[in-house]
Write a protein that holds these residues in place. Structure first.
Motif, short mmCIF file in Angstrom:
data_model
loop_
_atom_site.label_atom_id
_atom_site.label_comp_id
_atom_site.label_asym_id
_atom_site.label_seq_id
_atom_site.Cartn_x
_atom_site.Cartn_y
_atom_site.Cartn_z
N SER A 27 0.82 -1.21 0.00
CA SER A 27 0.00 0.00 0.00
C SER A 27 0.85 1.27 0.00
O SER A 27 0.35 2.35 -0.31
N LYS A 28 2.13 1.13 0.33
CA LYS A 28 3.04 2.27 0.35
C LYS A 28 4.14 2.11 -0.70
O LYS A 28 5.28 2.51 -0.50
N ARG A 29 3.75 1.52 -1.83
CA ARG A 29 4.76 1.21 -2.85
C ARG A 29 5.38 2.46 -3.46
O ARG A 29 6.56 2.44 -3.85
N ILE A 30 4.63 3.56 -3.56
CA ILE A 30 5.18 4.77 -4.16
C ILE A 30 6.29 5.34 -3.28
O ILE A 30 7.39 5.65 -3.76
N GLY A 31 6.03 5.47 -1.97
CA GLY A 31 7.04 5.99 -1.06
C GLY A 31 8.25 5.09 -0.97
O GLY A 31 9.40 5.55 -1.02
N THR A 32 8.00 3.77 -0.85
CA THR A 32 9.10 2.81 -0.74
C THR A 32 9.93 2.80 -2.01
O THR A 32 11.17 2.82 -1.97
N GLY A 33 9.26 2.80 -3.16
CA GLY A 33 9.97 2.80 -4.43
C GLY A 33 10.80 4.06 -4.63
O GLY A 33 11.93 4.00 -5.10
N LEU A 34 10.21 5.21 -4.27
CA LEU A 34 10.95 6.47 -4.40
C LEU A 34 12.18 6.49 -3.50
O LEU A 34 13.24 6.99 -3.89
N PHE A 35 12.05 5.93 -2.29
CA PHE A 35 13.17 5.93 -1.35
C PHE A 35 14.36 5.19 -1.95
O PHE A 35 15.47 5.71 -2.00
N TRP A 36 14.12 3.96 -2.44
CA TRP A 36 15.23 3.18 -2.98
C TRP A 36 15.70 3.73 -4.32
O TRP A 36 16.89 3.59 -4.66
N LEU A 37 14.81 4.36 -5.09
CA LEU A 37 15.22 4.97 -6.35
C LEU A 37 16.17 6.14 -6.11
O LEU A 37 17.22 6.25 -6.76
N ILE A 38 15.80 7.02 -5.19
CA ILE A 38 16.65 8.18 -4.88
C ILE A 38 17.99 7.72 -4.32
O ILE A 38 19.05 8.23 -4.70
N TYR A 39 17.93 6.74 -3.43
CA TYR A 39 19.18 6.26 -2.82
C TYR A 39 20.07 5.61 -3.89
O TYR A 39 21.29 5.80 -3.90
N GLY A 40 19.48 4.85 -4.81
CA GLY A 40 20.25 4.23 -5.87
C GLY A 40 20.88 5.25 -6.80
O GLY A 40 22.04 5.11 -7.21
N LEU A 41 20.14 6.29 -7.14
CA LEU A 41 20.67 7.34 -8.00
C LEU A 41 21.84 8.07 -7.35
O LEU A 41 22.76 8.53 -8.04
N SER A 42 21.82 8.17 -6.02
CA SER A 42 22.93 8.83 -5.34
C SER A 42 24.22 8.04 -5.50
O SER A 42 25.32 8.63 -5.54
N PHE A 43 24.13 6.72 -5.61
CA PHE A 43 25.32 5.90 -5.83
C PHE A 43 25.82 6.06 -7.28
O PHE A 43 27.03 6.12 -7.51
N ILE A 44 24.91 6.10 -8.21
CA ILE A 44 25.29 6.14 -9.62
C ILE A 44 25.77 7.53 -10.05
O ILE A 44 26.75 7.67 -10.79
N LEU A 45 25.08 8.56 -9.57
CA LEU A 45 25.33 9.92 -10.04
C LEU A 45 26.03 10.80 -9.00
O LEU A 45 26.14 12.01 -9.21
N GLY A 46 26.48 10.20 -7.92
CA GLY A 46 27.07 10.99 -6.84
C GLY A 46 28.26 11.83 -7.24
O GLY A 46 28.49 12.91 -6.69
N THR A 47 29.02 11.36 -8.23
CA THR A 47 30.23 12.10 -8.62
C THR A 47 29.95 13.21 -9.63
O THR A 47 30.82 14.05 -9.87
N VAL A 48 28.77 13.21 -10.22
CA VAL A 48 28.47 14.21 -11.25
C VAL A 48 27.44 15.24 -10.80
O VAL A 48 27.40 16.35 -11.34
N LEU A 49 26.62 14.88 -9.82
CA LEU A 49 25.61 15.83 -9.34
C LEU A 49 26.26 16.84 -8.39
O LEU A 49 27.18 16.49 -7.64
N PRO A 50 25.80 18.07 -8.36
CA PRO A 50 26.34 19.06 -7.42
C PRO A 50 25.98 18.70 -5.99
O PRO A 50 24.98 18.01 -5.73
N ASP A 51 26.79 19.18 -5.05
CA ASP A 51 26.59 18.85 -3.64
C ASP A 51 25.22 19.27 -3.14
O ASP A 51 24.59 18.55 -2.35
#
Length: 301
Positions: A27-51
């Motif tokens: 029932s909370k799939r949107i929040g849970t999915g967004l959490f892991w999506l944002i966290y995953g993107l921080s690993f992939i794009l952490g060196t290119v995104l601004p602080d």
């Protein structure tokens, strides 16, 4: 090469998020999915995104977790009877993948001299391959089980990473020097036992607050142990440092902030009281802290 390990971790987290988005049983799939999506993107794009953008991502993770927008879904479990039959058949063979991870990590670090995190990533991948060969399972099922475990842990899975960063910020802000000045003002006439007590209890207290004894060590040892115990009182730095770190671990036993030690096991064991592990460890930790205080006082001077 370490960057590839981070990117692989990020891709795995994004895979978990995509599975969650289509899991209608959560029932909370949107929040849970967004959490892991944002966290995953921080690993992939952490060196290119601004602080500042990474900071916004951290705030988003905090809001999702604090708002209670994360939940549990359906992970396509196999039948309990099948799992029991498989366990009876495999027996101790399943320890092989579990042993590959620490042994592989240590060997990589020892023989290559590079980051142990690279060895950890390679060993984890090798352990997965060996586990699939032993169990004759499908790689897709390993994704479902991985998502089940990380959902059971929830936001606490990233707490240790955040707390380590907090310890660095405390050190850069000069908290250690401030603590040293406070101790000097409170303790009368350079009382040795009071200094030792402030150090051991300070290590435990800061660990309770930050959930990480290493972060506390950087602050309290710099502020109390080095100037007051090692320099002013000529204490043995080896004894003070080692037992001081152990005092920090006493704090680890008493705090929910040390999620990987105290909250994660309770979640994985599905205990009704998520703080049950802490309750069982609290008084032994206090006893150890008292013993550590006397050990430093009698052995280091």
């Amino acid at each position: 090469m370490l960057e590839y390990v981070y990117q692989a971790t990020g891709l795995l987290l994004i895979a978990f998020s995509l599975q969650t988005f289509v899991d209608t049983s959560n029932s909370k799939r949107i929040g849970t999915g967004l959490f892991w999506l944002i966290y995953g993107l921080s690993f992939i794009l952490g060196t290119v995104l601004p602080d500042w953008f990474i900071g916004l991502m951290v705030l988003a993770l905090t809001l999702i977790a604090a708002g209670g927008f994360m939940g549990i879904g359906n992970y396509r479990h196999s039948d309990p009877a099948f799992r029991k039959a498989s366990a009876d058949k495999l027996k101790n063979k399943m320890f092989i993948p579990a042993l590959i991870v620490p042994i592989g990590t240590i060997m990589w670090s020892k023989f290559t001299g590079t980051s142990a995190l690279i060895g950890l990533g390679i060993s984890a991948l090798l352990a997965l391959i060996v586990a699939l060969m032993i169990t004759k399972g499908k790689a897709q099922q390993s994704l479902h089980e991985g998502r089940r475990l990380i959902d059971a842990i929830g936001w606490a899975a990233i707490l240790s990473q955040f707390l380590a960063a907090l310890g660095y910020l405390f050190g850069e802000a000069g908290v250690g020097n401030t603590v040293s000045q406070i101790v000097k003002e409170i303790v009368p006439d350079s009382n040795l036992f009071a200094y030792v007590l402030c150090y051991t209890c300070g290590m435990a207290l800061f660990t309770i607050i930050m959930g990480n004894a290493f972060a506390a060590f950087a602050v309290i040892t710099t502020g109390v142990a080095i100037p007051l115990l090692m320099i002013e009182q000529s204490g043995d730095p080896i004894i003070i440092g080692v037992i001081g770190m152990l005092s920090g671990y006493c704090g680890t036993l008493m705090t929910p902030m040390a999620a990987n030690f105290n909250i994660v096991p309770a979640a994985l064991l599905e205990l009704q009281n998520k703080n049950q592990v802490i309750y069982m460890q609290f008084f032994p930790a206090l006893l150890m802290l008292a013993i550590n205080t006397f050990l430093i006082y009698f052995l280091a001077f």
